[in-house]
Scaffold this active site. Structure first.
Site, PDB file in Angstrom:
ATOM      1  CB  ALA A  81      13.312  -3.529  -3.521  1.00 21.41           C
ATOM      2  CB  ALA A  82      13.053   0.962  -6.738  1.00 15.69           C
ATOM      3  CB  THR A 133       9.581   3.624 -14.369  1.00 11.02           C
ATOM      4  OG1 THR A 133       9.016   4.847 -14.812  1.00 11.02           O
ATOM      5  CG2 THR A 133      11.088   3.816 -14.328  1.00 11.02           C
ATOM      6  CG  ASP A 134       6.234   5.753 -18.145  1.00  6.56           C
ATOM      7  OD1 ASP A 134       6.775   6.059 -17.050  1.00  6.56           O
ATOM      8  OD2 ASP A 134       5.144   6.233 -18.512  1.00  6.56           O
ATOM      9  CD  GLU A 135       9.042   8.744 -14.015  1.00  4.46           C
ATOM     10  OE1 GLU A 135       9.968   9.503 -13.710  1.00  4.46           O
ATOM     11  OE2 GLU A 135       8.022   8.595 -13.323  1.00  4.46           O
ATOM     12  CE1 TYR A 159      12.185   5.502  -9.709  1.00  3.34           C
ATOM     13  CE2 TYR A 159      11.085   6.778 -11.433  1.00  3.34           C
ATOM     14  CZ  TYR A 159      11.184   5.630 -10.667  1.00  3.34           C
ATOM     15  OH  TYR A 159      10.294   4.602 -10.860  1.00  3.34           O
ATOM     16  CB  SER A 160      14.167   8.277 -15.203  1.00  6.41           C
ATOM     17  OG  SER A 160      14.801   9.494 -15.485  1.00  6.41           O
ATOM     18  CE  LYS A 163      12.928   1.089 -11.500  1.00  7.73           C
ATOM     19  NZ  LYS A 163      12.754  -0.037 -10.543  1.00  7.73           N
ATOM     20  CE  LYS A 198       6.527   8.450  -5.692  1.00  2.00           C
ATOM     21  NZ  LYS A 198       6.464   7.019  -5.712  1.00  2.00           N
ATOM     22  N   GLY A 293      14.084  20.058 -14.577  1.00  2.00           N
ATOM     23  CA  GLY A 293      14.191  18.973 -15.569  1.00  2.00           C
ATOM     24  C   GLY A 293      12.902  18.192 -15.752  1.00  2.00           C
TER      25      GLY A 293
HETATM   26  P1  NAD Z   1       7.518   2.648  -3.211  1.00  2.00           P
HETATM   27  O1  NAD Z   1       8.535   3.714  -2.988  1.00  2.00           O
HETATM   28  O2  NAD Z   1       6.119   2.860  -2.751  1.00  2.00           O
HETATM   29  O3  NAD Z   1       8.012   1.279  -2.536  1.00  2.00           O
HETATM   30  C1  NAD Z   1       9.328   0.828  -2.617  1.00  2.00           C
HETATM   31  C2  NAD Z   1       9.510  -0.274  -1.574  1.00  2.00           C
HETATM   32  O4  NAD Z   1      10.857  -0.773  -1.695  1.00  2.00           O
HETATM   33  C3  NAD Z   1       9.350   0.208  -0.135  1.00  2.00           C
HETATM   34  O5  NAD Z   1       8.567  -0.696   0.592  1.00  2.00           O
HETATM   35  C4  NAD Z   1      10.778   0.257   0.400  1.00  2.00           C
HETATM   36  O6  NAD Z   1      10.859   0.009   1.805  1.00  2.00           O
HETATM   37  C5  NAD Z   1      11.423  -0.854  -0.401  1.00  2.00           C
HETATM   38  N1  NAD Z   1      12.881  -0.682  -0.535  1.00  2.00           N
HETATM   39  C6  NAD Z   1      13.553   0.446  -0.871  1.00  2.00           C
HETATM   40  N2  NAD Z   1      14.882   0.205  -0.879  1.00  2.00           N
HETATM   41  C7  NAD Z   1      15.037  -1.106  -0.578  1.00  2.00           C
HETATM   42  C8  NAD Z   1      16.164  -1.958  -0.459  1.00  2.00           C
HETATM   43  N3  NAD Z   1      17.409  -1.483  -0.641  1.00  2.00           N
HETATM   44  N4  NAD Z   1      15.970  -3.250  -0.154  1.00  2.00           N
HETATM   45  C9  NAD Z   1      14.713  -3.739   0.058  1.00  2.00           C
HETATM   46  N5  NAD Z   1      13.619  -2.973  -0.021  1.00  2.00           N
HETATM   47  C10 NAD Z   1      13.774  -1.670  -0.344  1.00  2.00           C
HETATM   48  O7  NAD Z   1       7.575   2.355  -4.762  1.00  2.00           O
HETATM   49  P2  NAD Z   1       6.399   1.850  -5.751  1.00  2.00           P
HETATM   50  O8  NAD Z   1       5.688   3.034  -6.278  1.00  2.00           O
HETATM   51  O9  NAD Z   1       5.655   0.769  -5.099  1.00  2.00           O
HETATM   52  O10 NAD Z   1       7.286   1.269  -6.933  1.00  2.00           O
HETATM   53  C11 NAD Z   1       7.677  -0.111  -6.964  1.00  2.00           C
HETATM   54  C12 NAD Z   1       8.503  -0.362  -8.201  1.00  2.00           C
HETATM   55  O11 NAD Z   1       7.746  -0.046  -9.349  1.00  2.00           O
HETATM   56  C13 NAD Z   1       9.766   0.511  -8.278  1.00  2.00           C
HETATM   57  O12 NAD Z   1      10.803  -0.271  -8.805  1.00  2.00           O
HETATM   58  C14 NAD Z   1       9.392   1.629  -9.237  1.00  2.00           C
HETATM   59  O13 NAD Z   1      10.520   2.102  -9.928  1.00  2.00           O
HETATM   60  C15 NAD Z   1       8.433   0.896 -10.170  1.00  2.00           C
HETATM   61  N6  NAD Z   1       7.395   1.722 -10.815  1.00  2.00           N
HETATM   62  C16 NAD Z   1       6.644   2.588 -10.076  1.00  2.00           C
HETATM   63  C17 NAD Z   1       5.634   3.323 -10.705  1.00  2.00           C
HETATM   64  C18 NAD Z   1       4.726   4.250  -9.930  1.00  2.00           C
HETATM   65  O14 NAD Z   1       3.932   4.975 -10.545  1.00  2.00           O
HETATM   66  N7  NAD Z   1       4.766   4.260  -8.605  1.00  2.00           N
HETATM   67  C19 NAD Z   1       5.422   3.183 -12.085  1.00  2.00           C
HETATM   68  C20 NAD Z   1       6.229   2.288 -12.808  1.00  2.00           C
HETATM   69  C21 NAD Z   1       7.204   1.557 -12.151  1.00  2.00           C
HETATM   70  P1  TYD Z   2       4.586  12.088  -9.210  1.00  2.00           P
HETATM   71  O1  TYD Z   2       3.350  11.547  -8.589  1.00  2.00           O
HETATM   72  O2  TYD Z   2       5.706  12.542  -8.318  1.00  2.00           O
HETATM   73  O3  TYD Z   2       5.108  10.992 -10.268  1.00  2.00           O
HETATM   74  P2  TYD Z   2       6.257  11.127 -11.425  1.00  2.00           P
HETATM   75  O4  TYD Z   2       7.104  12.312 -11.150  1.00  2.00           O
HETATM   76  O5  TYD Z   2       6.989   9.836 -11.265  1.00  2.00           O
HETATM   77  O6  TYD Z   2       5.509  11.221 -12.727  1.00  2.00           O
HETATM   78  O7  TYD Z   2       4.172  13.311 -10.122  1.00  2.00           O
HETATM   79  C1  TYD Z   2       3.222  13.159 -11.151  1.00  2.00           C
HETATM   80  C2  TYD Z   2       3.141  14.475 -11.895  1.00  2.00           C
HETATM   81  O8  TYD Z   2       2.587  15.469 -11.001  1.00  2.00           O
HETATM   82  C3  TYD Z   2       4.500  15.002 -12.302  1.00  2.00           C
HETATM   83  O9  TYD Z   2       4.365  15.642 -13.579  1.00  2.00           O
HETATM   84  C4  TYD Z   2       4.847  16.014 -11.237  1.00  2.00           C
HETATM   85  C5  TYD Z   2       3.484  16.566 -10.831  1.00  2.00           C
HETATM   86  N1  TYD Z   2       3.358  17.017  -9.417  1.00  2.00           N
HETATM   87  C6  TYD Z   2       2.791  18.264  -9.146  1.00  2.00           C
HETATM   88  O10 TYD Z   2       2.405  19.020 -10.049  1.00  2.00           O
HETATM   89  N2  TYD Z   2       2.673  18.635  -7.833  1.00  2.00           N
HETATM   90  C7  TYD Z   2       3.101  17.853  -6.796  1.00  2.00           C
HETATM   91  O11 TYD Z   2       2.994  18.282  -5.626  1.00  2.00           O
HETATM   92  C8  TYD Z   2       3.658  16.568  -7.104  1.00  2.00           C
HETATM   93  C9  TYD Z   2       4.136  15.659  -6.014  1.00  2.00           C
HETATM   94  C10 TYD Z   2       3.760  16.192  -8.436  1.00  2.00           C
END
Ligand code: NAD
Ligand code: TYD
Length: 356
Positions: A81-82, A133-135, A159-160, A163, A198, A293
């Site tokens: 959750a995040a 996350t790696d961020e 965000y980062s 996290k 995304k 940034g």
């Molecule tokens: P997402 O935004 O798709 O899903 C997040 C989920 O958490 C949603 O279902 C939302 O309803 C729930 N949520 C948010 N706030 C909440 C709260 N207060 N209580 C309970 N539930 C809550 O995110 P994701 O991409 O599935 O990422 C999941 C985890 O993995 C996150 O912690 C994120 O930081 C981490 N992560 C994501 C990526 C990526 O590329 N997406 C990469 C590395 C790590």
């Molecule tokens: P994103 O999917 O938002 O993931 P993160 O910011 O966590 O890496 O973005 C991936 C990369 O793509 C990031 O460098 C930002 C870029 N990006 C675009 O160039 N255009 C877009 O419309 C979006 C959403 C992201």
């Protein structure tokens, strides 16, 4: 046996729950607040499965989480959750502090209370796995080595930073209270059920809708892409065999500049769903104003996970991105449902002032 997953209606948590139920008989209690990113449509195929118990709740609600832990007696908690979208964190960081920092703190306290109430055996076997996350490591120069677990934390976005704060809390709850924690720091994921704010799902859906494919800045920012099911298998491996208090970097050695990712998607779409006018989807690429940034490069060194736990990704970028494009073409009901009113408002807001 039971595990409790938070954020299991989101992108990665949803894939994790689906894979878990496909691969084991163990019950999953799935706790999710259902923010804009939480989507029960993702869990439709397990709606009738008695091994899946969905509960709408906030990780910050100690009373609700404490009650669920006592009721279901899970052997592990996996925290997905995040708030997860960098652009939203720039637009409004408050929710990120609330869920990622304060929410994780409250969750840790609920879990600590529950863990303390367990028998010696159950306490010894219990795990709290925090998905990060790696961020948190910041940004790399073009020639820098990939992020190792020993890299200093240098987060650059709200965000980062949120996290990173949550990772520090998890670490402290281990060192101070002995809570049996594990942390994973993964690179960018892609795959089925990814919310189209995304880059990858946005580009696929914009392309087939005939819309612009927005590239921030020069499109030379590098991300290290991992197919979501490979992230889920890494989490299962760490949950099973990870050393307590350790962090594990997860990545697929798939560094790609954003522009190359978008061109790869266009090439697959040109083959699978050619444009009516015979032109390439790449013609829809549009360079727009950069993200403030914007981190230039992320890259993960996943050798610790590979060496200690024998984990390896099953997909290369080429196989994973093709599966992903195919999934979005085949699942139009899911994609049209997520592109609802609130989603359109976000797109309007995020891209309104980016024209270059
Ligand atoms: P997402 O935004 O798709 O899903 C997040 C989920 O958490 C949603 O279902 C939302 O309803 C729930 N949520 C948010 N706030 C909440 C709260 N207060 N209580 C309970 N539930 C809550 O995110 P994701 O991409 O599935 O990422 C999941 C985890 O993995 C996150 O912690 C994120 O930081 C981490 N992560 C994501 C990526 C990526 O590329 N997406 C990469 C590395 C790590
Ligand atoms: P994103 O999917 O938002 O993931 P993160 O910011 O966590 O890496 O973005 C991936 C990369 O793509 C990031 O460098 C930002 C870029 N990006 C675009 O160039 N255009 C877009 O419309 C979006 C959403 C992201």
């Amino acid at each position: 046996m039971t595990i409790l997953v938070t954020g299991g209606a989101g992108f990665i948590g949803g894939n994790f729950v689906l894979d878990w139920l496909a691969e084991s008989d163990e019950t999953v209690v799935n706790v999710d607040k259902l923010t804009y990113a939480g989507n029960l449509e993702t869990l439709k195929s397990v709606q009738e499965n008695t091994a899946h118990i969905f509960v709408k709740a906030d990780i910050g609600d100690r009373e609700a989480i404490g009650r669920l832990l006592q009721e279901h007696q899970p052997r592990a908690v996996v925290n997905f959750a995040a708030e997860s979208h960098v652009d939203r964190s720039i637009d409004g960081p408050g929710d990120f502090i609330q869920t990622n920092v304060v929410g994780t703190f409250n969750l840790l306290e609920s879990v600590r209370g529950y863990w303390g109430s367990l028998s010696d055996d159950a306490r010894a076997g219990f795990r709290f796995l925090h998905v990060s996350t790696d961020e948190v490591y910041g940004t790399l120069g073009p020639k820098d080595d990939a992020f190792k677990e020993s890299n200093p934390y240098e987060p650059n976005s709200p965000y980062s930073a949120s996290k990173a704060a949550s990772d520090h809390l998890v670490r402290a709850w281990h060192h101070t209270y002995g809570l049996p924690v594990l942390t994973t720091n993964c690179s960018n994921n892609y795959g089925p059920y990814h919310f189209p704010e995304k880059l990858i799902p946005l580009v696929i859906l914009n392309a087939i809708a005939g819309k612009q494919l927005p590239i921030y800045g020069d499109g030379q920012q590098v991300r290290d892409w991992l197919y979501v099911k490979d992230h889920c298998s890494a989490i299962r491996a760490v949950l099973q065999g990870g050393r307590l208090g350790e962090t594990y970097n997860v990545g697929g050695w798939n560094e790609k500049p954003n522009l190359d990712v978008v061109k790869a998607i266009c090439a697959i779409l040109d083959e699978l769903k050619p444009r009516a006018d015979g032109k390439s989807y790449a013609d829809q690429i549009t360079f727009v104003k950069d993200r403030p940034g914007h981190d230039r490069r992320y890259a993960i060194d996943a050798r610790k996970l590979e060496k200690e736990l024998g984990w390896k990704p099953a997909q290369t970028f080429e196989t994973g991105i093709r599966k992903t494009v195919e999934w979005y073409l085949d699942n139009t009901e899911w994609t049209s449902n997520v592109q609802s009113g609130a989603y359109l408002q976000w797109v309007e807001k995020n891209y309104a002032d980016r024209d270059q």
